[in-house]
Design an enzyme around this catalytic site. Structure first.
Site, short mmCIF file in Angstrom:
data_model
loop_
_atom_site.label_atom_id
_atom_site.label_comp_id
_atom_site.label_asym_id
_atom_site.label_seq_id
_atom_site.Cartn_x
_atom_site.Cartn_y
_atom_site.Cartn_z
N ASP A 84 20.34 -39.33 -15.68
CA ASP A 84 19.03 -39.92 -15.46
C ASP A 84 18.36 -40.19 -16.81
OD1 ASP A 84 16.90 -40.62 -13.52
OD2 ASP A 84 15.80 -39.03 -14.55
N GLU A 115 21.48 -44.20 -16.23
CA GLU A 115 20.29 -45.02 -15.97
C GLU A 115 19.76 -45.52 -17.32
OE1 GLU A 115 16.26 -44.60 -13.36
OE2 GLU A 115 16.55 -43.14 -14.96
#
Length: 208
Positions: free
Chosen positions: A54, A89
């Protein structure tokens, strides 16, 4: 980190307290990298075969690569021994940080694919996705290194997502867009697993 940092201040984007969280010194070979890799290897020992990073853009690609490089191999479905599957991400922004910088580490998540598909279904022109061959020609990330989706946990909640994004609340269009993604030869499709919600911060269903 401030909004202004996303306008060309790459170092401030990568060395920051994102949402106030502590910034680990991921360039540290003596403690941080070994401990992060040790945690990932513990998960691998329990059967995990892949990881989603993330907010990867808030770490230098070399740091992510060094941590992943310390991971033990996993056994694939074909029986081959290989490094765990990694996808990151990396949201494009005016800060100049690009998805391609992270290709050497693993795949990247393409939220723009879902936004583009959603826009065409919202506008009533889904055939354009085929006639114009949606994919790299649309400026999207390299197909072989892309994990794509129609929506994700951010896009579902209206304040974080694009107005073009489709979610389960769009009914038929969302179902058709998901089927299109699964059939279209671009990227590695990821289906959203979620639950019904009515407010932005609503949690999952309970037995109460």
């Amino acid at each position: 980190i401030q909004d202004s940092d996303y306008h060309g201040a790459n170092d401030r984007v990568r060395k920051c307290r994102l949402s106030g969280m502590p910034d680990l010194k991921t360039e540290d070979e003596g403690f941080v990298r070994p401990h992060m890799a040790a945690f990932l290897n513990k998960l691998i020992d329990h059967g995990v075969t892949g990881f989603r990073f993330d907010a990867a853009k808030h770490m230098y690609p070399a740091d992510v690569s060094a941590i992943v490089g310390r991971c033990n191999n996993v056994v694939s479905v074909t029986g081959a021994s290989k490094k765990p599957f990694v996808y990151q991400e990396v949201l494009p922004n005016s800060d100049g940080i690009t998805e391609s910088e992270y290709y050497g580490v693993g795949s990247v998540i393409s939220l723009q694919f879902g936004v583009s598909v959603g826009q065409q279904y919202n506008d009533g022109h889904p055939s354009k996705l085929v006639t114009t061959d949606i994919g790299e020609g649309w400026g999207l990330s390299t197909s072989s290194l892309t994990v794509n989706c129609i929506d994700n946990h951010d896009d579902q909640r209206s304040s974080a997502g694009s107005a073009a994004s489709l979610t389960y609340k769009n009914g038929r269009n969302y179902n058709l867009a998901t089927l299109f993604m699964l059939a279209w030869p671009y990227g590695y499709p990821r289906i959203m697993s979620s639950y019904k919600f009515d407010s932005h911060d609503q949690g999952p269903p309970t037995c109460d």
